[in-house]
Motif scaffolding. Structure first.
Motif, mmCIF file in Angstrom:
data_model
loop_
_atom_site.group_PDB
_atom_site.id
_atom_site.type_symbol
_atom_site.label_atom_id
_atom_site.label_comp_id
_atom_site.label_asym_id
_atom_site.label_seq_id
_atom_site.Cartn_x
_atom_site.Cartn_y
_atom_site.Cartn_z
ATOM 1 N N ALA A 220 6.151 1.563 10.479
ATOM 2 C CA ALA A 220 6.639 0.232 10.112
ATOM 3 C C ALA A 220 5.969 -0.274 8.846
ATOM 4 N N VAL A 221 4.697 0.099 8.644
ATOM 5 C CA VAL A 221 3.993 -0.342 7.429
ATOM 6 C C VAL A 221 4.603 0.345 6.211
ATOM 7 N N TRP A 222 4.895 1.636 6.333
ATOM 8 C CA TRP A 222 5.557 2.333 5.235
ATOM 9 C C TRP A 222 6.910 1.698 4.924
ATOM 10 N N ARG A 223 7.622 1.312 5.949
ATOM 11 C CA ARG A 223 8.945 0.704 5.719
ATOM 12 C C ARG A 223 8.809 -0.657 5.048
ATOM 13 N N ARG A 224 7.780 -1.401 5.415
ATOM 14 C CA ARG A 224 7.571 -2.699 4.751
ATOM 15 C C ARG A 224 7.240 -2.498 3.278
ATOM 16 N N PHE A 225 6.433 -1.466 2.989
ATOM 17 C CA PHE A 225 6.111 -1.196 1.590
ATOM 18 C C PHE A 225 7.369 -0.780 0.833
ATOM 19 N N ALA A 226 8.179 0.087 1.443
ATOM 20 C CA ALA A 226 9.410 0.526 0.772
ATOM 21 C C ALA A 226 10.370 -0.634 0.559
ATOM 22 N N ALA A 227 10.288 -1.653 1.443
ATOM 23 C CA ALA A 227 11.156 -2.827 1.302
ATOM 24 C C ALA A 227 10.648 -3.810 0.261
ATOM 25 N N GLY A 228 9.452 -3.581 -0.272
ATOM 26 C CA GLY A 228 8.956 -4.437 -1.340
ATOM 27 C C GLY A 228 7.753 -5.280 -0.993
ATOM 28 N N GLU A 229 7.263 -5.232 0.252
ATOM 29 C CA GLU A 229 6.093 -6.036 0.612
ATOM 30 C C GLU A 229 4.831 -5.427 -0.001
ATOM 31 N N ARG A 230 3.908 -6.282 -0.372
ATOM 32 C CA ARG A 230 2.651 -5.856 -0.962
ATOM 33 C C ARG A 230 1.510 -6.679 -0.367
ATOM 34 N N GLY A 231 0.286 -6.302 -0.716
ATOM 35 C CA GLY A 231 -0.862 -7.068 -0.268
ATOM 36 C C GLY A 231 -1.326 -6.653 1.115
ATOM 37 N N SER A 232 -1.889 -7.605 1.868
ATOM 38 C CA SER A 232 -2.504 -7.293 3.154
ATOM 39 C C SER A 232 -1.507 -6.761 4.173
ATOM 40 N N ALA A 233 -0.231 -7.054 4.011
ATOM 41 C CA ALA A 233 0.772 -6.579 4.961
ATOM 42 C C ALA A 233 0.877 -5.065 4.960
ATOM 43 N N VAL A 234 0.504 -4.433 3.871
ATOM 44 C CA VAL A 234 0.594 -2.975 3.779
ATOM 45 C C VAL A 234 -0.775 -2.367 3.501
ATOM 46 N N ALA A 235 -1.842 -3.075 3.836
ATOM 47 C CA ALA A 235 -3.189 -2.585 3.549
ATOM 48 C C ALA A 235 -3.505 -1.295 4.295
ATOM 49 N N ALA A 236 -2.837 -1.054 5.420
ATOM 50 C CA ALA A 236 -3.102 0.163 6.191
ATOM 51 C C ALA A 236 -2.717 1.428 5.439
ATOM 52 N N LEU A 237 -1.918 1.306 4.378
ATOM 53 C CA LEU A 237 -1.544 2.496 3.611
ATOM 54 C C LEU A 237 -2.717 3.055 2.808
ATOM 55 N N GLY A 238 -3.734 2.252 2.578
ATOM 56 C CA GLY A 238 -4.911 2.763 1.873
ATOM 57 C C GLY A 238 -5.805 3.508 2.842
#
Length: 309
Positions: A220-238
């Protein structure tokens, strides 16, 4: 020492032993022949004569076996040196290709670019143009540019994921086939070559993607990033936590302009690839994608670039 080097060394040592035995037998034969043919001297020989006889018999034998021992030791050293050269060559090859495909595995840029289809000879160029013009006028939507990522690539998710992980070597035929298939599309060729460049540059600093397993991020985090979300919402990708790898990559990003430009180029194209393909992937495919070498480089470089918050 490898088995081949050991066998070679033993064979050489056996040959030297046979040579030593043959020389010893020849010398003892000559001594016996001399003993039998020399005329008997009057009176008993003195102590010095007996000592000279013994030394003249034993010393050549000692020299023969000393030479045999030195030659055997030299054979062992040569075998070990050959084995060491082979191992160093294998290590260099592994360091050159580990985590990054050799250039020979990738087709040339000319092969990656699809060739335009010629208009059939039966259709005049003017007629083809006249038919194309009404279609363009009837469609008010802007046509995609070469770098916009459209139209969507025809390759399936499995082929794309295999290509993004790169071949493990010249014998990895499925990965090479997937890579060649992906490179037939200009959009995929750009992201794959950008990924190859950053992974190769990192490998030059002894940072291999195989050694940097990330903490898994939910699909779900990858999908949020692909949808354009940035910042703490996708911090788990690091998810790359290795402090040494982070320090080296951050130092390169600050000091090396070529690496910085290559990194930004790669992040931009990988981001666009995710936006194109992630919506068509299921969660299992997203999890496999996240473990590819390209995705690990994206997670490492994205974290030090700050795009994950």
């Amino acid at each position: 020492m490898s088995l081949v080097a050991r066998i070679t060394s033993l064979a050489q040592r056996d040959a030297l032993t046979v040579t030593g035995i043959a020389l010893t037998a020849a010398w003892l034969f000559l001594v016996a022949l001399f003993w039998l043919l020399v005329p008997e001297a009057e009176g008993s020989p003195g102590g010095i004569a007996r000592l000279a006889t013994v030394m003249g018999t034993i010393l050549p034998l000692a020299l023969i076996w000393l030479a045999v021992g030195m030659a055997r030791a030299l054979a062992v050293l040569r075998a070990e040196a050959a084995d060491l050269r082979l191992r160093l060559s294998q290590m260099r090859d592994m360091a050159a290709t580990r985590g990054a495909p050799p250039r020979a595995a990738l087709p040339d840029a000319d092969e990656a670019e699809p060739q335009p289809r010629p208009v059939p000879a039966a259709v005049p160029a003017a007629a083809a143009a006249s038919r194309a013009a009404p279609r363009q006028a009837a469609d008010p939507r802007p046509q995609p540019t070469r770098g916009s990522g459209e139209p969507r690539d025809p390759i399936d998710a499995e082929t794309l994921i295999r290509a993004l992980n790169f071949p493990d070597g010249a014998d990895d035929a499925p990965a090479i086939a997937a890579l060649r298939a992906a490179l037939q599309d200009p959009g995929q060729a750009r992201v794959l070559r950008a990924a190859q460049d950053v992974v190769t540059l990192l490998a030059g600093q002894d940072l291999y993607m195989d050694d940097l397993p990330p903490d898994p991020a939910p699909a779900a985090v990858w999908r949020r990033f692909a949808a354009g979300e940035r910042g703490s919402a996708v911090a788990a990708l690091g998810g790359i936590q290795d402090p040494l790898a982070l320090d080296i990559a951050a130092s390169l990003l600050r000091k090396d302009e070529i690496f910085r430009d290559t990194t930004h180029h790669f992040l931009r194209h990988f981001d666009a690839m995710l936006a194109r393909h992630l919506p068509q992937m299921d969660d299992a495919q997203v999890a496999v994608l996240a473990q590819t070498r390209s995705a690990r480089a994206f997670m490492l470089l994205g974290r030090i670039s700050g795009i994950f918050g």
